[in-house]
Motif scaffolding. Structure first.
Motif: not given
Length: 201
Positions: A10-15, A48-56, A66-68, A100-104
């Motif tokens: 969902p974070f990728v979709r937001k982007v 992204n050293p944290v290893g999370k998507i998305p990354a631009l 971080d999508s934000r 927060g919804i997405m994270d959980a």
């Protein structure tokens, strides 16, 4: 620019929705990576050293993650007004609620997918869903007037969060008791940006 992405995040979709809404989708090459929390893709870690998507990945600066952060950058780049000064704190708070919804919701999937079955904690899963449910109730009781206003990043984030609940947690029936939010989401999902990024399409 290159967007590192994976699956129906969902974070990728937001982007992606932001790229469509700001007419920048043609400026970005899509790169699929593995985003496992236990064995992330080396290409993703390099960005992204944290290893999370998305990354631009940008040609003229360090990668953004971080999508934000990415959405704020894209909005600034296009001068599209998705973070309006007149209601910036409401927009940011609504975006944070959606995130927060997405994270959980994602953490529930991780708990079920990456832990051995005998180690899965139903108490922990229900604790995560409690976060989702409380946030949904807040959207229904506090935020419908904002959601009904001019397009901003808060609305995009909420729509993507609800779409992920439909995709991964449909059995939870998030619409029950939240008729206003359900009606808003149904209407918002007719936007071309949402249709183009629908993970269930």
């Amino acid at each position: 620019m290159k967007l590192l992405k994976a699956g129906p995040s969902p974070f990728v979709r937001k982007v992606l929705v932001t790229l469509h809404e700001t007419d920048q989708i043609g400026d970005v090459d899509m790169v699929d990576v593995t985003a496992s929390p236990v064995a992330p893709d080396p290409a993703l870690i390099a960005a992204n050293p944290v290893g999370k998507i998305p990354a631009l990945v940008r040609p003229d600066g360090p990668a953004l993650y971080d999508s934000r952060v990415i959405c704020r950058f894209l909005d600034h780049r296009a001068q599209s007004g998705l973070y309006p000064d007149s209601r910036i704190w409401d927009t940011l708070t609504l975006e944070a609620t959606a995130d927060g919804i997405m994270d959980a919701a994602v953490l529930i999937i991780y708990e079920e997918r990456f832990r051995p079955r005998e180690q899965v904690s139903m108490d922990w899963i229900e604790g995560q869903w409690g976060k989702v449910a409380r946030a949904l109730d807040a959207l229904e009781t506090r935020w419908l007037s904002h959601l009904a206003g001019p397009l901003d990043m808060g609305q995009i984030a909420v729509a993507c969060a609800l779409g992920y609940l439909d995709f991964r947690h449909d059995a939870r029936k998030w619409r029950t008791g939240r008729d206003g939010l359900a009606r808003w989401h149904e209407a918002f999902c007719t936007r071309p940006s949402m249709v183009a990024t629908d993970p269930m399409a």
